[in-house]
Motif scaffolding. Structure first.
Motif, PDB file in Angstrom:
ATOM      1  N   PRO A  30       5.722  18.550   6.880  1.00 21.74           N
ATOM      2  CA  PRO A  30       6.521  17.314   6.745  1.00 21.74           C
ATOM      3  C   PRO A  30       5.596  16.122   6.577  1.00 21.74           C
ATOM      4  O   PRO A  30       4.630  15.960   7.329  1.00 21.74           O
ATOM      5  CB  PRO A  30       7.286  17.241   8.063  1.00 21.74           C
ATOM      6  N   SER A  31       5.861  15.326   5.589  1.00 21.63           N
ATOM      7  CA  SER A  31       5.033  14.149   5.341  1.00 21.63           C
ATOM      8  C   SER A  31       5.924  12.927   5.148  1.00 21.63           C
ATOM      9  O   SER A  31       7.122  13.042   4.887  1.00 21.63           O
ATOM     10  CB  SER A  31       4.150  14.344   4.104  1.00 21.63           C
ATOM     11  N   TYR A  48       0.858  -1.187   0.000  1.00 23.39           N
ATOM     12  CA  TYR A  48       0.000   0.000   0.000  1.00 23.39           C
ATOM     13  C   TYR A  48       0.892   1.234   0.000  1.00 23.39           C
ATOM     14  O   TYR A  48       1.563   1.553   0.986  1.00 23.39           O
ATOM     15  CB  TYR A  48      -0.912  -0.014   1.231  1.00 23.39           C
ATOM     16  N   GLU A  49       0.888   1.913  -1.146  1.00 27.37           N
ATOM     17  CA  GLU A  49       1.669   3.149  -1.240  1.00 27.37           C
ATOM     18  C   GLU A  49       0.793   4.299  -0.721  1.00 27.37           C
ATOM     19  O   GLU A  49      -0.256   4.600  -1.284  1.00 27.37           O
ATOM     20  CB  GLU A  49       2.077   3.421  -2.683  1.00 27.37           C
ATOM     21  N   HIS A  50       1.238   4.941   0.352  1.00 34.96           N
ATOM     22  CA  HIS A  50       0.445   6.009   0.964  1.00 34.96           C
ATOM     23  C   HIS A  50       1.354   7.098   1.514  1.00 34.96           C
ATOM     24  O   HIS A  50       2.561   6.886   1.726  1.00 34.96           O
ATOM     25  CB  HIS A  50      -0.439   5.445   2.092  1.00 34.96           C
ATOM     26  N   GLU A  51       0.751   8.240   1.707  1.00 41.16           N
ATOM     27  CA  GLU A  51       1.463   9.396   2.265  1.00 41.16           C
ATOM     28  C   GLU A  51       0.642   9.931   3.438  1.00 41.16           C
ATOM     29  O   GLU A  51      -0.587   9.948   3.378  1.00 41.16           O
ATOM     30  CB  GLU A  51       1.634  10.483   1.204  1.00 41.16           C
ATOM     31  N   TYR A  52       1.329  10.340   4.491  1.00 36.59           N
ATOM     32  CA  TYR A  52       0.584  10.828   5.646  1.00 36.59           C
ATOM     33  C   TYR A  52       1.320  11.976   6.350  1.00 36.59           C
ATOM     34  O   TYR A  52       2.552  12.091   6.262  1.00 36.59           O
ATOM     35  CB  TYR A  52       0.299   9.701   6.643  1.00 36.59           C
ATOM     36  N   VAL A  53       0.480  12.807   6.980  1.00 38.42           N
ATOM     37  CA  VAL A  53       0.974  13.934   7.787  1.00 38.42           C
ATOM     38  C   VAL A  53       0.466  13.720   9.210  1.00 38.42           C
ATOM     39  O   VAL A  53      -0.700  13.358   9.415  1.00 38.42           O
ATOM     40  CB  VAL A  53       0.459  15.273   7.237  1.00 38.42           C
TER      41      VAL A  53
END
Length: 275
Positions: free
Chosen positions: A182-183, A145-150
């Motif tokens: 920043p993530s 699962y390719e994901h980005e989070y803050v």
């Protein structure tokens, strides 16, 4: 009259010789050799038939793209004679039994022949589906699962208001970098996400609509998370069908060779000696 005892002694010796087992062995061997040569021919005789000669010259034509000249044809036939003589001599000296490479080559050649003698058929869709269930691990890649989070720590004042503010900006097309946020970008499996956020959030991230920022939270953190995509799993249906077809055929071929090998083995008697 004096020669009669001598002749009688010679006759007796000759009769004893006829009764000797060793003589019988050599007579039988000689007869067998004569029969073998009359039926099969001399083992040292190598026949170059017109059909074989034509086949050798045809192979030369296929290799170089033209017919051989008379000189080239003579060289092709001379080379074949030399190689055939060496091959026969190697077999006579049983080099095929002493060299594991040659032994394995002959075994594999026979397996190929056994396979060619086995009728082939096409599987049904039900058989392919059953094959998939039995060998799913061979065709299904682990899901990533390719994901980005803050992250907004809950203990910081105004964390919820900040998250709501940036959620609107990100939803409008901004990026974390353009917002000076920043993530973290990750492309990991579910177990790794669970280690980071816990099982509940891990399940939520897996179910997010791709490309959209969503508000999630753990016990101590407020999150903005975007699922970029999911990698792994089974291939596309058309690709998967071809993969399963190839795998099923290979499996059936292996079973066919194993069954044919058992038939060959039953023609032999195996003895295990203690020394």
């Amino acid at each position: 009259m004096a020669t009669q005892p001598i002749d009688s002694a010679k006759t007796s010796a000759f009769l004893r010789l006829l009764r000797e087992p060793t003589l019988h062995f050599f007579v039988v061997a000689a007869v067998a050799l004569l029969v073998q040569r009359s039926i099969v021919g001399d083992a040292r005789t190598i026949e170059l038939t017109p059909a074989l000669e034509a086949d050798l010259l045809r192979r030369y034509h296929d290799q170089v793209g033209r017919a051989a000249t008379p000189v080239e044809a003579e060289a092709v036939l001379a080379n074949w004679k030399a190689e055939e003589a060496l091959y026969r001599e190697a077999l006579r000296e049983r080099l095929d039994r002493d060299d594991p490479t040659v032994r394995n080559l002959l075994i594999n050649k026979l397996r190929e022949r056994l396979l060619l003698q086995t009728p082939q058929r096409e599987p049904s869709e039900a058989e392919l589906q059953q094959f998939l269930e039995q060998h799913r691990a061979d065709y299904e890649l682990p899901l990533l699962y390719e994901h980005e989070y803050v992250v907004f720590p809950k203990q910081e004042p105004g964390a919820e208001q900040l998250r709501a503010k940036y959620e609107r900006q990100l939803a409008a097309g901004a990026t974390p970098a353009s917002c000076c946020l920043p993530s973290t970008v990750a492309n990991v499996n579910r177990e790794r996400i669970e280690q980071e956020f816990g099982p509940g959030v891990a399940d939520q991230i897996r179910s997010l609509p791709a490309g959209q920022w969503r508000e999630l939270e753990t016990n101590d953190r407020l999150l903005l998370v975007k699922l970029n995509g999911i990698q792994g799993g089974l291939a596309a249906p058309a690709v998967l069908h071809e993969q399963l077809l190839a795998g099923w055929r290979a499996s059936q071929a292996q079973k066919a060779v194993e069954q044919a090998t058992q038939v060959v083995m039953r023609r032999y008697r195996f003895e295990e000696k203690s020394r």
